[in-house]
Write an enzyme that holds these catalytic residues in place. Sequence first.
Site, mmCIF file in Angstrom:
data_model
loop_
_atom_site.group_PDB
_atom_site.id
_atom_site.type_symbol
_atom_site.label_atom_id
_atom_site.label_comp_id
_atom_site.label_asym_id
_atom_site.label_seq_id
_atom_site.Cartn_x
_atom_site.Cartn_y
_atom_site.Cartn_z
ATOM 1 N N HIS A 75 0.829 -1.212 0.000
ATOM 2 C CA HIS A 75 0.000 0.000 0.000
ATOM 3 C C HIS A 75 0.861 1.259 0.000
ATOM 4 C CE1 HIS A 75 -3.945 -1.909 1.733
ATOM 5 N NE2 HIS A 75 -3.457 -2.562 0.697
ATOM 6 N N TYR A 221 -9.038 4.489 8.524
ATOM 7 C CA TYR A 221 -9.199 4.760 9.956
ATOM 8 C C TYR A 221 -10.312 5.784 10.109
ATOM 9 C CZ TYR A 221 -4.591 2.602 10.839
ATOM 10 O OH TYR A 221 -3.542 1.736 10.955
ATOM 11 N N PRO A 313 -3.313 -1.480 19.425
ATOM 12 C CA PRO A 313 -3.117 -1.890 18.027
ATOM 13 C C PRO A 313 -3.215 -0.758 16.997
ATOM 14 C CG PRO A 313 -5.252 -2.608 18.840
ATOM 15 C CD PRO A 313 -4.531 -2.045 20.014
ATOM 16 N N LYS A 317 1.900 -1.477 15.459
ATOM 17 C CA LYS A 317 3.355 -1.477 15.691
ATOM 18 C C LYS A 317 3.869 -2.746 16.375
ATOM 19 C CE LYS A 317 4.416 2.318 13.776
ATOM 20 N NZ LYS A 317 4.765 2.028 12.391
ATOM 21 N N TYR A 406 4.583 5.854 10.432
ATOM 22 C CA TYR A 406 3.699 4.765 10.013
ATOM 23 C C TYR A 406 4.459 3.716 9.197
ATOM 24 C CZ TYR A 406 -0.770 2.541 9.020
ATOM 25 O OH TYR A 406 -1.807 1.644 8.955
HETATM 26 C C1 PHB Z 1 -5.039 -5.143 10.920
HETATM 27 O O1 PHB Z 1 -5.125 -5.318 9.701
HETATM 28 O O2 PHB Z 1 -5.264 -6.052 11.721
HETATM 29 C C2 PHB Z 1 -4.652 -3.800 11.438
HETATM 30 C C3 PHB Z 1 -4.297 -2.813 10.551
HETATM 31 C C4 PHB Z 1 -3.946 -1.569 11.015
HETATM 32 C C5 PHB Z 1 -3.970 -1.310 12.370
HETATM 33 C C6 PHB Z 1 -4.312 -2.301 13.268
HETATM 34 C C7 PHB Z 1 -4.656 -3.561 12.800
HETATM 35 O O3 PHB Z 1 -3.653 -0.076 12.804
#
Ligand code: PHB
Length: 413
Positions: A75, A221, A313, A317, A406
């Site tokens: 991505h 998000y 989460p 990280k 990130y």
């Molecule tokens: C996930 O795909 O499980 C995932 C992706 C991004 C995050 C947390 C979990 O910030």
Amino acid sequence: MTNQSVDVCIIGCGPSGLMLSRLLAIKGVSSIILERSKRTHVEKRIRAGVLEHGAAQTIIDSGMGERLKAERMLHDGVCFVIDGKQARIDLTAYAEGQQISVYGQHEVVQDMIAFTLENDVEIVFDAADVALHDFETGVSPSAGPNAGPSASPNASPSVTYQKDGQEHTVSCKYIAGCDGFHGVSRKSMPDDKITEFHRSFPFAWLGIMAKAEPASDELIYARHRNGFALHSMRSQILSRLYLQVPLETDIADWPDDKIWDELDLRLGADAGWSVNRGEIIDKSVTPLRSFVVEPMQLGKLFLAGDAAHIVPPTGAKGMNLAIADVRVLAVGLAKMLNENDGSMLNEYSQICLRRVWKAQRFSWWMTAILHTPEGAHDTYQSRIDQADLEHLLSSDCYAKIFAENYVGLPFEV
Ligand code: PHB
Ligand code: APR
């Protein structure tokens, strides 16, 4: 009763233990992995799924990334939906061409276990009552002040465990505690030798895995009046989605339709976008918390990954920090064992903690600005978080700082 000897006894068969074992093998250092669970359990545990640029490259360079290279989703950016309004941060543009890899942690673990066993490194699954002995004694050459007590340099550690009704002993030069937050390694360190830092958040994530084509090419998000939501994925046919829920949530109160409706509401932007629905094959509720232990070393015991630190989460990280730790540990152990040079090993904790605290800050910040504790919508703090997000999504400088964190800060080692 059996007795084995290796250079490094690794406790825990997650990403940190498996990656450490491989990096040590490349440098000619022998290891064994002791894991308390069954192989099927370890391989099926669903966790996060985003690899930083450098973490993915580390897996590929180690030789364990053939399937990752073929199947990962690369991505270039991430999207946000803030109270219904869409925005995007172009990670690749802001972070010098770096991308993130979307690939499930349990797939990483499956690939690493297969590779490790094919390359004749022993993994003992179902190892019960793992106990650590004599690791506090003995220091390595050129030990710094934080390296542990200066006791007999000849004392060597050992690890005992039970399997098939027998006691087994592994004699080793060093122990790597890669056994996660609930593992035995950190608990074996005397309380007065370590400091623990904790933060808990007043909410949890309800996560689902669904047989549905992801409705977006990139992660989304969302910050919404009802709470946070995240749209992620594992493949062209598997979606991974999360909702912020109260801490004491009973999963029985969230039938599938209610989950989908709430995801649509929180993630849906102005344009009337909606998630793709499908059969939900996994559903769980996980509280969010942060934790760090200092130092990450005592004598000849070194902690790595979740055994030493956990992050909420948001930002994904956890696995990335685990890989960063063992990069340092592998070089430090190999220098010590191959060249009798303990300089890096003695710096292990300080080197790792510099990255760990930056990731703690980033994960805490992402969590804080995207979540709203229940009933705290029109508060001073919620307005501050909103202003922070508006700044992030309208400033090149801020977006660059976000992108750098990130995709992953540069490795020191
Ligand atoms: C996930 O795909 O499980 C995932 C992706 C991004 C995050 C947390 C979990 O910030
Ligand atoms: N004896 C042997 N093994 C143990 C013990 C014990 N007493 N306690 C725990 N373990 C094992 C667990 O069963 C698990 O397989 O240690 C392993 C630790 O693996 P992870 O929890 O995956 O931790 P780590 O390898 O550090 O990876 C960090 O995993 O939890 C996620 O979010 C976290 O993504 C991060 C990553």
